[in-house]
Scaffold this motif. Sequence first.
Motif, PDB file in Angstrom:
ATOM      1  N   ILE A 139      35.402   9.859 114.478  1.00 54.82           N
ATOM      2  CA  ILE A 139      35.411  11.258 114.025  1.00 54.82           C
ATOM      3  C   ILE A 139      34.666  11.367 112.693  1.00 54.82           C
ATOM      4  O   ILE A 139      33.839  12.267 112.503  1.00 54.82           O
ATOM      5  N   HIS A 140      34.934  10.457 111.791  1.00 57.03           N
ATOM      6  CA  HIS A 140      34.271  10.475 110.479  1.00 57.03           C
ATOM      7  C   HIS A 140      32.758  10.275 110.621  1.00 57.03           C
ATOM      8  O   HIS A 140      31.966  10.995 109.995  1.00 57.03           O
ATOM      9  N   ILE A 141      32.366   9.325 111.452  1.00 53.61           N
ATOM     10  CA  ILE A 141      30.933   9.079 111.659  1.00 53.61           C
ATOM     11  C   ILE A 141      30.258  10.298 112.280  1.00 53.61           C
ATOM     12  O   ILE A 141      29.164  10.692 111.870  1.00 53.61           O
ATOM     13  N   ILE A 142      30.911  10.911 113.263  1.00 53.07           N
ATOM     14  CA  ILE A 142      30.350  12.113 113.898  1.00 53.07           C
ATOM     15  C   ILE A 142      30.165  13.205 112.852  1.00 53.07           C
ATOM     16  O   ILE A 142      29.123  13.865 112.791  1.00 53.07           O
ATOM     17  N   LYS A 143      31.177  13.393 112.015  1.00 50.19           N
ATOM     18  CA  LYS A 143      31.131  14.451 110.999  1.00 50.19           C
ATOM     19  C   LYS A 143      30.031  14.197 109.971  1.00 50.19           C
ATOM     20  O   LYS A 143      29.285  15.107 109.613  1.00 50.19           O
ATOM     21  N   THR A 144      29.905  12.956 109.514  1.00 52.43           N
ATOM     22  CA  THR A 144      28.986  12.678 108.410  1.00 52.43           C
ATOM     23  C   THR A 144      27.571  12.323 108.848  1.00 52.43           C
ATOM     24  O   THR A 144      26.610  12.679 108.170  1.00 52.43           O
ATOM     25  N   GLU A 145      27.435  11.631 109.978  1.00 61.21           N
ATOM     26  CA  GLU A 145      26.122  11.147 110.399  1.00 61.21           C
ATOM     27  C   GLU A 145      25.440  12.006 111.462  1.00 61.21           C
ATOM     28  O   GLU A 145      24.256  11.877 111.698  1.00 61.21           O
ATOM     29  N   LYS A 146      26.224  12.857 112.142  1.00 62.09           N
ATOM     30  CA  LYS A 146      25.704  13.757 113.169  1.00 62.09           C
ATOM     31  C   LYS A 146      24.844  13.035 114.211  1.00 62.09           C
ATOM     32  O   LYS A 146      23.640  13.322 114.352  1.00 62.09           O
ATOM     33  N   PRO A 147      25.436  12.094 114.949  1.00 59.00           N
ATOM     34  CA  PRO A 147      24.663  11.352 115.960  1.00 59.00           C
ATOM     35  C   PRO A 147      24.136  12.278 117.049  1.00 59.00           C
ATOM     36  O   PRO A 147      24.762  13.294 117.371  1.00 59.00           O
ATOM     37  N   SER A 159      23.585  11.314 120.192  1.00 58.91           N
ATOM     38  CA  SER A 159      24.066  10.895 121.505  1.00 58.91           C
ATOM     39  C   SER A 159      25.239   9.936 121.326  1.00 58.91           C
ATOM     40  O   SER A 159      25.486   9.455 120.212  1.00 58.91           O
ATOM     41  N   ILE A 160      25.916   9.649 122.418  1.00 58.68           N
ATOM     42  CA  ILE A 160      26.993   8.665 122.394  1.00 58.68           C
ATOM     43  C   ILE A 160      26.413   7.286 122.061  1.00 58.68           C
ATOM     44  O   ILE A 160      27.010   6.515 121.303  1.00 58.68           O
ATOM     45  N   ASN A 161      25.247   6.989 122.613  1.00 58.51           N
ATOM     46  CA  ASN A 161      24.590   5.717 122.329  1.00 58.51           C
ATOM     47  C   ASN A 161      24.289   5.583 120.831  1.00 58.51           C
ATOM     48  O   ASN A 161      24.529   4.530 120.228  1.00 58.51           O
ATOM     49  N   HIS A 162      23.784   6.641 120.239  1.00 55.40           N
ATOM     50  CA  HIS A 162      23.504   6.647 118.802  1.00 55.40           C
ATOM     51  C   HIS A 162      24.799   6.438 118.011  1.00 55.40           C
ATOM     52  O   HIS A 162      24.835   5.674 117.035  1.00 55.40           O
ATOM     53  N   LEU A 163      25.876   7.107 118.434  1.00 58.12           N
ATOM     54  CA  LEU A 163      27.174   6.946 117.786  1.00 58.12           C
ATOM     55  C   LEU A 163      27.641   5.490 117.864  1.00 58.12           C
ATOM     56  O   LEU A 163      28.127   4.935 116.877  1.00 58.12           O
ATOM     57  N   ALA A 177      21.841  13.698 127.197  1.00 57.39           N
ATOM     58  CA  ALA A 177      22.437  12.864 126.158  1.00 57.39           C
ATOM     59  C   ALA A 177      23.444  13.720 125.398  1.00 57.39           C
ATOM     60  O   ALA A 177      23.073  14.583 124.627  1.00 57.39           O
ATOM     61  N   LEU A 178      24.712  13.497 125.675  1.00 59.84           N
ATOM     62  CA  LEU A 178      25.745  14.299 125.036  1.00 59.84           C
ATOM     63  C   LEU A 178      25.844  13.964 123.555  1.00 59.84           C
ATOM     64  O   LEU A 178      26.068  12.812 123.187  1.00 59.84           O
ATOM     65  N   ALA A 179      25.648  14.959 122.728  1.00 59.66           N
ATOM     66  CA  ALA A 179      25.750  14.776 121.284  1.00 59.66           C
ATOM     67  C   ALA A 179      27.157  15.188 120.843  1.00 59.66           C
ATOM     68  O   ALA A 179      27.551  16.329 121.024  1.00 59.66           O
ATOM     69  N   PRO A 180      27.934  14.252 120.289  1.00 64.25           N
ATOM     70  CA  PRO A 180      29.282  14.606 119.834  1.00 64.25           C
ATOM     71  C   PRO A 180      29.220  15.429 118.553  1.00 64.25           C
ATOM     72  O   PRO A 180      28.345  15.231 117.709  1.00 64.25           O
ATOM     73  N   ARG A 181      30.134  16.382 118.433  1.00 68.12           N
ATOM     74  CA  ARG A 181      30.188  17.264 117.266  1.00 68.12           C
ATOM     75  C   ARG A 181      31.629  17.418 116.792  1.00 68.12           C
ATOM     76  O   ARG A 181      32.553  17.478 117.590  1.00 68.12           O
ATOM     77  N   ARG A 229      29.689  -0.625 117.658  1.00 65.89           N
ATOM     78  CA  ARG A 229      30.666  -0.857 118.722  1.00 65.89           C
ATOM     79  C   ARG A 229      29.986  -0.786 120.081  1.00 65.89           C
ATOM     80  O   ARG A 229      28.906  -0.213 120.221  1.00 65.89           O
ATOM     81  N   ASN A 230      30.653  -1.318 121.087  1.00 65.07           N
ATOM     82  CA  ASN A 230      30.193  -1.289 122.466  1.00 65.07           C
ATOM     83  C   ASN A 230      30.136   0.155 122.949  1.00 65.07           C
ATOM     84  O   ASN A 230      31.090   0.919 122.760  1.00 65.07           O
ATOM     85  N   ILE A 231      29.035   0.526 123.600  1.00 62.90           N
ATOM     86  CA  ILE A 231      28.855   1.917 124.040  1.00 62.90           C
ATOM     87  C   ILE A 231      29.934   2.352 125.034  1.00 62.90           C
ATOM     88  O   ILE A 231      30.394   3.489 124.993  1.00 62.90           O
ATOM     89  N   LYS A 232      30.366   1.453 125.921  1.00 60.33           N
ATOM     90  CA  LYS A 232      31.404   1.810 126.904  1.00 60.33           C
ATOM     91  C   LYS A 232      32.707   2.197 126.193  1.00 60.33           C
ATOM     92  O   LYS A 232      33.325   3.211 126.526  1.00 60.33           O
ATOM     93  N   ASN A 233      33.106   1.409 125.209  1.00 58.04           N
ATOM     94  CA  ASN A 233      34.339   1.712 124.475  1.00 58.04           C
ATOM     95  C   ASN A 233      34.210   3.002 123.666  1.00 58.04           C
ATOM     96  O   ASN A 233      35.144   3.807 123.604  1.00 58.04           O
ATOM     97  N   VAL A 234      33.053   3.198 123.069  1.00 56.92           N
ATOM     98  CA  VAL A 234      32.826   4.428 122.302  1.00 56.92           C
ATOM     99  C   VAL A 234      32.841   5.635 123.238  1.00 56.92           C
ATOM    100  O   VAL A 234      33.453   6.662 122.926  1.00 56.92           O
TER     101      VAL A 234
END
Length: 120
Positions: A59-67, A69-73, A104-108, A79-84
């Motif tokens: 959640i913190h990374i999504i908020k601060t880094e604005k990935p 895609s899930i892969n970017h996150l 590519a779903l971008a988390p927000r 971390r492993n993309i499957k677990n993320v």
Amino acid sequence: MKIKEISVGIQSARGALDDFIAAGDTVARGEVVAEETSIYFTSMEAFRKALTPKRLELIHIIKTEKPVSINHLAKLAHRNIKNVAEDVKFLVQVGLVETTGNRALAPRVDYDEIQLKIAV
């Protein structure tokens, strides 16, 4: 940016059912039910299992880094993309993360804090 508070609470299953029934009664009377953005867990143990340190870190990374895609996150979190992807799916289900985009779903995350309420 829009500020949104999400309250996280501990509430018994019976308490949640009582709240649901009360909301139904309010609607039946033709009244409007106040919109509340809350997530309730049945115990502190359930809360700890759901909002793990790794999920809170996402959640913190999504908020601060604005990935973008899930892969970017996953790369940002080291971390492993499957677990993320599984963690993000859970966070979307409970309303703590939103996703945008078609392929590519971008988390927000569009809130600034999470408040924890514990009923005594």
